[in-house]
Write an enzyme that holds these catalytic residues in place. Structure first.
Site, PDB file in Angstrom:
ATOM      1  N   GLU A 108       0.857  -1.183   0.000  1.00 29.44           N
ATOM      2  CA  GLU A 108       0.000   0.000   0.000  1.00 29.44           C
ATOM      3  C   GLU A 108       0.887   1.225   0.000  1.00 29.44           C
ATOM      4  OE1 GLU A 108      -1.191  -1.656   3.306  1.00 29.44           O
ATOM      5  OE2 GLU A 108      -3.059  -2.532   2.551  1.00 29.44           O
ATOM      6  N   TYR A 120       8.240   2.135  -7.137  1.00 29.09           N
ATOM      7  CA  TYR A 120       7.434   0.932  -7.403  1.00 29.09           C
ATOM      8  C   TYR A 120       7.152   0.770  -8.899  1.00 29.09           C
ATOM      9  CZ  TYR A 120       6.784   1.375  -2.370  1.00 29.09           C
ATOM     10  OH  TYR A 120       6.998   1.509  -1.026  1.00 29.09           O
TER      11      TYR A 120
HETATM   12  C1  LIG Z   1      10.669   6.079  -1.207  1.00 27.93           C
HETATM   13  C2  LIG Z   1      12.053   5.856  -0.580  1.00 27.93           C
HETATM   14  C3  LIG Z   1      12.019   4.550   0.246  1.00 27.93           C
HETATM   15  C4  LIG Z   1      13.100   5.752  -1.710  1.00 27.93           C
HETATM   16  O1  LIG Z   1      14.370   5.484  -1.130  1.00 27.93           O
HETATM   17  P1  LIG Z   1      15.760   5.774  -1.894  1.00 27.93           P
HETATM   18  O2  LIG Z   1      16.815   4.969  -1.232  1.00 27.93           O
HETATM   19  O3  LIG Z   1      15.972   7.231  -1.986  1.00 27.93           O
HETATM   20  O4  LIG Z   1      15.451   5.179  -3.361  1.00 27.93           O
HETATM   21  P2  LIG Z   1      16.533   4.797  -4.481  1.00 27.93           P
HETATM   22  O5  LIG Z   1      17.744   5.642  -4.349  1.00 27.93           O
HETATM   23  O6  LIG Z   1      16.725   3.318  -4.483  1.00 27.93           O
HETATM   24  O7  LIG Z   1      15.727   5.246  -5.782  1.00 27.93           O
HETATM   25  C5  LIG Z   1      15.327   4.362  -6.807  1.00 27.93           C
HETATM   26  C6  LIG Z   1      14.449   5.084  -7.803  1.00 27.93           C
HETATM   27  O8  LIG Z   1      13.182   5.461  -7.205  1.00 27.93           O
HETATM   28  C7  LIG Z   1      12.748   6.727  -7.759  1.00 27.93           C
HETATM   29  N1  LIG Z   1      12.770   7.772  -6.718  1.00 27.93           N
HETATM   30  C8  LIG Z   1      13.241   7.673  -5.465  1.00 27.93           C
HETATM   31  N2  LIG Z   1      13.094   8.852  -4.808  1.00 27.93           N
HETATM   32  C9  LIG Z   1      12.527   9.706  -5.678  1.00 27.93           C
HETATM   33  C10 LIG Z   1      12.141  11.074  -5.613  1.00 27.93           C
HETATM   34  N3  LIG Z   1      12.308  11.807  -4.481  1.00 27.93           N
HETATM   35  N4  LIG Z   1      11.568  11.636  -6.686  1.00 27.93           N
HETATM   36  C11 LIG Z   1      11.390  10.938  -7.828  1.00 27.93           C
HETATM   37  N5  LIG Z   1      11.757   9.633  -7.971  1.00 27.93           N
HETATM   38  C12 LIG Z   1      12.309   9.030  -6.911  1.00 27.93           C
HETATM   39  C13 LIG Z   1      13.739   7.055  -8.854  1.00 27.93           C
HETATM   40  O9  LIG Z   1      13.297   6.407 -10.025  1.00 27.93           O
HETATM   41  C14 LIG Z   1      15.000   6.404  -8.309  1.00 27.93           C
HETATM   42  O10 LIG Z   1      15.971   6.148  -9.294  1.00 27.93           O
HETATM   43  P3  LIG Z   1      17.031   7.315  -9.666  1.00 27.93           P
HETATM   44  O11 LIG Z   1      17.606   7.851  -8.384  1.00 27.93           O
HETATM   45  O12 LIG Z   1      18.031   6.577 -10.502  1.00 27.93           O
HETATM   46  O13 LIG Z   1      16.243   8.337 -10.421  1.00 27.93           O
HETATM   47  C15 LIG Z   1      12.456   7.050   0.334  1.00 27.93           C
HETATM   48  O14 LIG Z   1      12.233   8.258  -0.375  1.00 27.93           O
HETATM   49  C16 LIG Z   1      11.710   7.119   1.654  1.00 27.93           C
HETATM   50  O15 LIG Z   1      12.147   6.545   2.664  1.00 27.93           O
HETATM   51  N6  LIG Z   1      10.573   7.834   1.666  1.00 27.93           N
HETATM   52  C17 LIG Z   1       9.805   8.003   2.888  1.00 27.93           C
HETATM   53  C18 LIG Z   1       9.187   6.703   3.344  1.00 27.93           C
HETATM   54  C19 LIG Z   1       8.218   6.170   2.320  1.00 27.93           C
HETATM   55  O16 LIG Z   1       7.534   6.907   1.634  1.00 27.93           O
HETATM   56  N7  LIG Z   1       8.150   4.827   2.247  1.00 27.93           N
HETATM   57  C20 LIG Z   1       7.252   4.151   1.361  1.00 27.93           C
HETATM   58  C21 LIG Z   1       5.949   3.960   2.070  1.00 27.93           C
HETATM   59  S1  LIG Z   1       4.847   2.976   1.064  1.00 27.93           S
END
Ligand SMILES: CC(C)(COP(=O)(O)OP(=O)(O)OC[C@H]1O[C@@H](n2cnc3c(N)ncnc32)[C@H](O)[C@@H]1OP(=O)(O)O)[C@@H](O)C(=O)NCCC(=O)NCCS
Length: 149
Positions: A108, A120
């Site tokens: 979710e 995702y």
């Molecule tokens: C979502 C989250 C887990 C991503 O973690 P992350 O380690 O920064 O992700 P990654 O570095 O592996 O990113 C992989 C890809 O996801 C996408 N992505 C990640 N963050 C993004 C952002 N802020 N904006 C746009 N795309 C994004 C991109 O496609 C990215 O690839 P790229 O960096 O080559 O463009 C992190 O932002 C987070 O902890 N958010 C708050 C908690 C949350 O929302 N959890 C999910 C609840 S369902």
């Protein structure tokens, strides 16, 4: 901040104080408490983390069972984002779900959570429904998503 060498490992009870702190920073009032995280581990849900030395920089929990896997939680330290930490966690979940014989992975996500949805999308998740007012404090809807293995 400099990244040391990142490694995947199991999340253990002694990491939960730090994880609960990160939960509060990342999710605010929706954060899972340390007590709830304990319950998750006790329930046998499989939590993995990415570590920089001994420091947790991201973690994810998955419930594996039968033909499906549910991602319960995934978060990355705000100071360590966009460096592939969530990708390490997701790759590991997908590999373990496959190895466990799951046919699909579900999760979710808040409909307004663009970073997570982008992540995702990359894995081929698609929307299968909406849970109205899913998040207690904001009243935000959640999209239910599925990825076929
Ligand atoms: C979502 C989250 C887990 C991503 O973690 P992350 O380690 O920064 O992700 P990654 O570095 O592996 O990113 C992989 C890809 O996801 C996408 N992505 C990640 N963050 C993004 C952002 N802020 N904006 C746009 N795309 C994004 C991109 O496609 C990215 O690839 P790229 O960096 O080559 O463009 C992190 O932002 C987070 O902890 N958010 C708050 C908690 C949350 O929302 N959890 C999910 C609840 S369902």
């Amino acid at each position: 901040m400099m990244d040391g060498e990142l490694r995947m490992g199991r999340l253990r009870w002694w990491h939960l104080t730090a994880v609960a702190r990160m939960e509060r920073v990342v999710f605010g009032p929706e954060a899972w408490s340390e007590g709830l995280l304990w319950t998750e581990l006790a329930a046998g849900h499989d939590y993995r983390a990415v570590f920089d030395a001994d420091r947790v920089v991201g973690y994810a929990g998955v419930a594996l069972g039968g033909h499906e896997a549910w991602i319960n939680n995934i978060a990355v330290d705000p100071e360590r984002r966009r460096r592939g930490v969530a990708t390490m966690l997701m790759d590991d979940i997908v590999a373990r779900a496959r190895a466990a014989g799951a046919k699909a992975v579900f999760l979710e996500v808040a409909v307004d959570n663009e970073p997570a949805q982008r992540l995702y999308d990359r894995y081929g998740f698609y929307g299968i429904g909406v849970r109205k007012n899913y998040y207690q404090f904001t009243g935000t809807d959640a999209a239910v998503m599925r990825m076929d293995l």
